[in-house]
Design an enzyme around this catalytic site. Structure first.
Site, short mmCIF file in Angstrom:
data_model
loop_
_atom_site.label_atom_id
_atom_site.label_comp_id
_atom_site.label_asym_id
_atom_site.label_seq_id
_atom_site.Cartn_x
_atom_site.Cartn_y
_atom_site.Cartn_z
N ASP A 9 0.93 -0.95 -0.02
CA ASP A 9 0.09 -0.02 0.05
C ASP A 9 0.96 1.32 -0.06
O ASP A 9 0.22 2.27 0.85
CB ASP A 9 -0.95 -0.15 1.20
CG ASP A 9 -1.94 -1.14 0.97
OD1 ASP A 9 -1.82 -2.08 0.38
OD2 ASP A 9 -2.66 -1.28 1.81
N ASP A 47 -4.65 -0.69 -1.63
CA ASP A 47 -6.00 -0.47 -1.29
C ASP A 47 -6.67 0.10 -2.26
O ASP A 47 -6.36 1.11 -2.99
CB ASP A 47 -5.66 0.23 -0.03
CG ASP A 47 -6.84 0.19 1.21
OD1 ASP A 47 -6.86 -1.22 1.40
OD2 ASP A 47 -7.15 1.12 1.82
N HIS A 49 -10.79 0.81 -3.01
CA HIS A 49 -12.06 0.99 -2.40
C HIS A 49 -13.00 1.75 -3.26
O HIS A 49 -12.75 2.63 -3.77
CB HIS A 49 -12.17 1.85 -1.10
CG HIS A 49 -11.18 1.09 0.08
ND1 HIS A 49 -11.42 -0.02 0.30
CD2 HIS A 49 -10.38 1.79 0.97
CE1 HIS A 49 -10.44 -0.33 1.52
NE2 HIS A 49 -9.88 0.69 1.69
N HIS A 82 -10.81 6.98 1.71
CA HIS A 82 -8.96 7.04 1.26
C HIS A 82 -9.30 5.86 0.23
O HIS A 82 -9.99 4.95 0.08
CB HIS A 82 -8.41 6.54 2.31
CG HIS A 82 -8.59 4.91 2.92
ND1 HIS A 82 -9.41 5.04 3.83
CD2 HIS A 82 -7.90 3.91 2.45
CE1 HIS A 82 -9.65 3.78 4.16
NE2 HIS A 82 -8.70 3.06 3.35
N LYS A 107 -7.06 -4.79 -3.33
CA LYS A 107 -7.85 -5.37 -1.90
C LYS A 107 -8.78 -4.15 -1.51
O LYS A 107 -8.63 -3.18 -1.66
CB LYS A 107 -7.10 -5.80 -1.06
CG LYS A 107 -5.93 -4.89 -0.33
CD LYS A 107 -4.82 -5.24 0.71
CE LYS A 107 -4.04 -3.97 1.09
NZ LYS A 107 -4.85 -3.22 2.05
N CYS A 152 -2.03 -2.59 7.74
CA CYS A 152 -1.92 -3.39 6.44
C CYS A 152 -0.53 -4.33 6.35
O CYS A 152 -0.65 -5.28 6.10
CB CYS A 152 -2.02 -2.69 5.13
SG CYS A 152 -3.90 -2.11 4.97
C1 VGL Z 1 -4.58 0.92 5.60
C2 VGL Z 1 -6.30 1.77 6.81
C3 VGL Z 1 -7.29 1.53 6.05
C4 VGL Z 1 -3.15 0.50 5.12
C5 VGL Z 1 -5.79 0.60 4.47
O1 VGL Z 1 -2.81 0.44 4.33
O2 VGL Z 1 -2.49 0.38 6.16
N1 VGL Z 1 -5.06 1.35 6.74
N2 VGL Z 1 -7.08 1.09 4.87
ZN ZN Z 2 -8.43 0.94 3.22
#
Ligand code: VGL
Ligand code: ZN
Length: 206
Positions: A9, A47, A49, A82, A107, A152
């Site tokens: 990420d 990440d 979404h 995010h 993901k 993550c």
């Molecule tokens: C993450 C919070 C929400 C991360 C992803 O990549 O650590 N943290 N989504």
């Molecule tokens: Zn996330």
């Protein structure tokens, strides 16, 4: 050459100025760039979404980011909006040498399911397919770095160990959210106790 580098990420929204900024998150970008040429394979998680993702506080009336809520029967930290698909915040960090990434695993793309780990969603309902991809390539030793150390990265490392990979956490290549002071140090300790080896960039390239 080392086996497989897994970049977790490293996306604009997790860098300073981003929607879910990790303190000093930008420090991992040059480290990733420096390490990538030393690996046979480079895999990155992203990440990813939908705008209506259930982990966003904005979709839970009366809550604010970092409150604890619920998503599909599971306790869920409610995050600022995010890494919305196809937005600049979801893109890999601008300075990241993405040409060296040979596989991307996305993901968190189901609005009802959050996925911290690059291997499984938080409820362990469904695999992302990453373990199969890595096993099929013959990857056995994963070197993990990225963001966020206490979210993550932590769950990715724990799942990788459970999948039978040898795992080295690159400690100078991670930064954490530290919602509570000490979370990042505790996460590194937990990964180590679970069986992860601890390494640094200098050790890996010398
Ligand atoms: C993450 C919070 C929400 C991360 C992803 O990549 O650590 N943290 N989504
Ligand atoms: Zn996330």
């Amino acid at each position: 050459m080392h086996d497989t580098l897994l970049l977790v990420d490293i996306q604009n929204d997790f860098l300073p100025g981003g929607a879910l900024a990790v303190p000093e998150g930008d420090a991992v970008v040059p480290i990733a760039n420096r390490l990538m040429p030393h690996f046979s394979h480079v895999v990155a998680s992203q990440d990813w979404h939908p705008a209506d993702h259930g982990s966003f506080a904005a979709h839970h009336p009366g809550t604010k980011p970092f409150d604890i809520g619920e998503l599909d029967g599971l306790e869920q930290i409610l995050w600022p909006t995010h890494c919305v698909q196809h937005t600049p915040g979801a893109s890999f960090a601008s300075g990241l040498d993405i040409a060296r990434i040979d596989h991307v695993v996305r993901k968190g793309d189901d609005a009802r399911i959050d996925s911290y780990s690059a291997f499984h969603d938080n409820g362990h309902r469904k695999a992302t397919g990453l373990a199969d991809t890595l096993h099929a390539r013959g990857s056995r030793h994963l070197f993990v770095m990225g963001l966020a150390a206490d979210v993550c990265v932590k769950f990715t490392v724990l799942d990788a160990l459970a999948e039978g990979f040898v795992v080295t956490l690159i400690t100078d290549g991670v930064r954490g959210v530290d919602m509570t002071a000490g979370d990042t140090d505790a996460a590194i300790q937990l990964m180590h106790e679970a069986g992860a080896r601890i390494g640094t960039t200098v050790q890996l390239i010398s």
